[in-house]
Scaffold this motif. Structure first.
Motif, PDB file in Angstrom:
ATOM      1  N   THR A   1       0.833  -1.207   0.000  1.00  0.00           N
ATOM      2  CA  THR A   1       0.000   0.000   0.000  1.00  0.00           C
ATOM      3  C   THR A   1       0.864   1.251   0.000  1.00  0.00           C
ATOM      4  N   VAL A   2       1.899   1.264   0.830  1.00  0.00           N
ATOM      5  CA  VAL A   2       2.807   2.421   0.865  1.00  0.00           C
ATOM      6  C   VAL A   2       3.496   2.593  -0.478  1.00  0.00           C
ATOM      7  N   ALA A   3       3.975   1.494  -1.048  1.00  0.00           N
ATOM      8  CA  ALA A   3       4.639   1.562  -2.351  1.00  0.00           C
ATOM      9  C   ALA A   3       3.701   2.150  -3.410  1.00  0.00           C
ATOM     10  N   ALA A   4       2.435   1.737  -3.386  1.00  0.00           N
ATOM     11  CA  ALA A   4       1.468   2.250  -4.357  1.00  0.00           C
ATOM     12  C   ALA A   4       1.222   3.741  -4.166  1.00  0.00           C
ATOM     13  N   VAL A   5       1.093   4.186  -2.909  1.00  0.00           N
ATOM     14  CA  VAL A   5       0.870   5.605  -2.626  1.00  0.00           C
ATOM     15  C   VAL A   5       2.077   6.430  -3.064  1.00  0.00           C
ATOM     16  N   VAL A   6       3.264   5.920  -2.785  1.00  0.00           N
ATOM     17  CA  VAL A   6       4.502   6.625  -3.131  1.00  0.00           C
ATOM     18  C   VAL A   6       4.740   6.628  -4.642  1.00  0.00           C
ATOM     19  N   GLY A   7       4.271   5.574  -5.310  1.00  0.00           N
ATOM     20  CA  GLY A   7       4.491   5.443  -6.745  1.00  0.00           C
ATOM     21  C   GLY A   7       5.684   4.589  -7.099  1.00  0.00           C
ATOM     22  N   TYR A   8       6.150   3.766  -6.146  1.00  0.00           N
ATOM     23  CA  TYR A   8       7.262   2.850  -6.416  1.00  0.00           C
ATOM     24  C   TYR A   8       6.729   1.609  -7.117  1.00  0.00           C
ATOM     25  N   GLU A   9       7.323   1.246  -8.252  1.00  0.00           N
ATOM     26  CA  GLU A   9       6.819   0.138  -9.061  1.00  0.00           C
ATOM     27  C   GLU A   9       7.805  -1.021  -9.150  1.00  0.00           C
ATOM     28  N   GLY A  10       8.852  -1.012  -8.314  1.00  0.00           N
ATOM     29  CA  GLY A  10       9.840  -2.082  -8.343  1.00  0.00           C
ATOM     30  C   GLY A  10       9.406  -3.312  -7.559  1.00  0.00           C
ATOM     31  N   ILE A  11      10.372  -4.197  -7.315  1.00  0.00           N
ATOM     32  CA  ILE A  11      10.133  -5.465  -6.628  1.00  0.00           C
ATOM     33  C   ILE A  11      10.334  -5.284  -5.125  1.00  0.00           C
ATOM     34  N   ILE A  12       9.467  -5.922  -4.328  1.00  0.00           N
ATOM     35  CA  ILE A  12       9.611  -5.943  -2.873  1.00  0.00           C
ATOM     36  C   ILE A  12       9.986  -7.356  -2.459  1.00  0.00           C
ATOM     37  N   GLU A  13      11.164  -7.511  -1.854  1.00  0.00           N
ATOM     38  CA  GLU A  13      11.622  -8.818  -1.391  1.00  0.00           C
ATOM     39  C   GLU A  13      11.658  -8.847   0.129  1.00  0.00           C
ATOM     40  N   TRP A  14      11.442 -10.057   0.708  1.00  0.00           N
ATOM     41  CA  TRP A  14      11.385 -10.209   2.156  1.00  0.00           C
ATOM     42  C   TRP A  14      12.503 -11.110   2.647  1.00  0.00           C
ATOM     43  N   ASP A  15      13.236 -10.636   3.657  1.00  0.00           N
ATOM     44  CA  ASP A  15      14.340 -11.392   4.251  1.00  0.00           C
ATOM     45  C   ASP A  15      13.827 -12.080   5.511  1.00  0.00           C
ATOM     46  N   ALA A  16      13.409 -13.335   5.359  1.00  0.00           N
ATOM     47  CA  ALA A  16      12.802 -14.080   6.467  1.00  0.00           C
ATOM     48  C   ALA A  16      13.793 -14.418   7.574  1.00  0.00           C
ATOM     49  N   SER A  17      15.111 -14.188   7.337  1.00  0.00           N
ATOM     50  CA  SER A  17      16.091 -14.435   8.394  1.00  0.00           C
ATOM     51  C   SER A  17      16.055 -13.345   9.464  1.00  0.00           C
ATOM     52  N   LYS A  18      15.435 -12.219   9.150  1.00  0.00           N
ATOM     53  CA  LYS A  18      15.317 -11.119  10.102  1.00  0.00           C
ATOM     54  C   LYS A  18      14.052 -11.302  10.955  1.00  0.00           C
ATOM     55  N   PRO A  19      14.056 -10.743  12.195  1.00  0.00           N
ATOM     56  CA  PRO A  19      12.922 -10.975  13.105  1.00  0.00           C
ATOM     57  C   PRO A  19      11.624 -10.331  12.630  1.00  0.00           C
ATOM     58  N   ASP A  20      10.531 -11.016  12.901  1.00  0.00           N
ATOM     59  CA  ASP A  20       9.202 -10.503  12.589  1.00  0.00           C
ATOM     60  C   ASP A  20       8.612  -9.702  13.740  1.00  0.00           C
ATOM     61  N   GLY A  21       9.071  -9.981  14.958  1.00  0.00           N
ATOM     62  CA  GLY A  21       8.416  -9.401  16.131  1.00  0.00           C
ATOM     63  C   GLY A  21       7.150 -10.177  16.454  1.00  0.00           C
ATOM     64  N   THR A  22       6.264  -9.567  17.196  1.00  0.00           N
ATOM     65  CA  THR A  22       5.018 -10.204  17.593  1.00  0.00           C
ATOM     66  C   THR A  22       4.206 -10.591  16.363  1.00  0.00           C
ATOM     67  N   PRO A  23       3.675 -11.826  16.303  1.00  0.00           N
ATOM     68  CA  PRO A  23       2.963 -12.274  15.100  1.00  0.00           C
ATOM     69  C   PRO A  23       1.681 -11.505  14.808  1.00  0.00           C
ATOM     70  N   ARG A  24       1.003 -11.055  15.858  1.00  0.00           N
ATOM     71  CA  ARG A  24      -0.251 -10.322  15.635  1.00  0.00           C
ATOM     72  C   ARG A  24      -0.471  -9.358  16.782  1.00  0.00           C
ATOM     73  N   LYS A  25      -0.916  -8.150  16.461  1.00  0.00           N
ATOM     74  CA  LYS A  25      -1.191  -7.153  17.495  1.00  0.00           C
ATOM     75  C   LYS A  25      -2.439  -6.370  17.113  1.00  0.00           C
ATOM     76  N   LEU A  26      -3.574  -6.853  17.587  1.00  0.00           N
ATOM     77  CA  LEU A  26      -4.839  -6.152  17.372  1.00  0.00           C
ATOM     78  C   LEU A  26      -5.455  -5.884  18.731  1.00  0.00           C
TER      79      LEU A  26
END
Length: 336
Positions: A277-302
């Motif tokens: 959503t942020v990429a779309a608002v900003v106008g960035y059209e490249g690839i978004i990759e995720w590094d799963a070796s880095k921490p996620d933090g809390t799985p859910r916070k609602l």
């Protein structure tokens, strides 16, 4: 025994528009929003001090300030804050500085007869694996998320101090627990910002520099709730004007009387959806990759904010609209 009122037609507290209201941390994301909201509601005698003018870590300085300025109402927003990297790196500073700020301001408010104090905490006070959505009653029912434990412990101490002073001294101190905040005046620092402003900066810079791929921490799967800062600000003014300790207090299973209330949007998105959503608002059209070796933090916070909604408050600004406004603020403040 439930001490919380169920009457949604609360009487206003009768705060005079000329009352002296001290907003501690008035230049930050949340504090500046509260300052603007108070002005919108007609309050004309607001007090704000920069860190250079008042060091809240100094008990003597805080006491001297209260003695000289004599605030009648206090909104305590000032805090050392940051994202996962900052929380993991500056653990000692996060617990020490936040506890000192809270202890000094809350104690001074009691000593100098402040009529009402609103302390701003954080959703990170709740256990890492708390039931979802998180209720106020879930406080201290399980281990905290390790990456921001020092900050969370400091905030819990502030909540408990308000509760203890209410019971021992008859003060009217309440605590608001906002979910993840964003909006005008946010921190866009490349290392020390929270996830949403960090995404705004990274995708903006990637677009400007023609970068074809942006790498983000974690798997992108954690769920997060976000609230626009002006919505939180309106909630804070609502709490000041319409509620007292008795309206939000409740007794937990251990018999402890608590007086904090959740403030959230009630809606959640995955971090991956947020990035897109942020990429779309900003106008960035490249690839978004995720590094799963880095921490996620809390799985859910609602957070469950039904208590505040029953009292009469509702958020108004949807996430995408808020991101559009936040990006405009970023470009005005950081790109000129």
């Amino acid at each position: 025994m439930n001490l919380q009122t169920t009457d949604s037609k609360l009487q206003t507290s009768g705060i005079a528009k000329g009352s002296r209201i001290y907003v501690a941390g008035h230049r930050g994301l949340v504090g500046s929003g509260i300052w603007r909201a108070l002005e919108r509601h007609g309050y004309s005698n607001l007090i704000g001090k920069t860190h250079d003018e008042l060091d809240l870590i100094s008990q003597q300085a805080v006491n001297d300030f209260f003695a000289a300025e004599k605030p009648e109402y206090v909104v305590l927003v000032a805090a050392k804050v940051g994202g996962i990297v900052a929380n993991s790196t500056y653990r000692g500073q996060f617990i020490y500085e936040n506890m000192m700020i809270e202890m000094n301001v809350i104690h001074a408010a009691k000593e100098h007869g402040v009529k009402k104090l609103l302390f701003l905490g954080s959703s990170c006070i709740y256990p890492k694996m708390a039931p979802q959505p998180m209720l106020e009653e879930h406080l201290l029912t399980g281990p905290l998320e390790p990456t921001n434990e020092p900050y969370a412990i400091a905030k819990i101490a502030g909540i408990r101090l308000c509760d203890a002073y209410n019971r021992q001294y008859g003060t009217d101190f309440i605590s608001a627990m906002p979910t993840n905040m964003y909006g005008p005046g946010d921190n866009y620092h490349p290392q020390n910002s929270h996830v949403l402003p960090a995404f705004i900066r990274r995708f903006h810079e990637a677009k400007e520099q023609g970068v074809e791929k942006v790498e983000c921490w974690g798997s992108g799967s954690p769920l997060r709730e976000f609230l626009y800062s002006d919505d939180l600000a309106e909630a804070c003014v609502f709490l000041l004007e319409n509620t007292s300790y008795a309206d939000v207090a409740f007794e937990d299973e251990t018999g402890t009387v608590q007086s904090h209330v959740n403030v959230g949007s009630g809606k959640e998105v995955t971090i991956k959806e947020l990035a897109e959503t942020v990429a779309a608002v900003v106008g960035y059209e490249g690839i978004i990759e995720w590094d799963a070796s880095k921490p996620d933090g809390t799985p859910r916070k609602l957070m469950d904010s039904s208590k505040l909604r029953k009292l009469g408050w509702e958020p108004k600004i949807e996430l995408r609209e808020g991101i559009v406004r936040a990006y405009a603020d970023f470009k005005e403040r950081c790109c000129t």
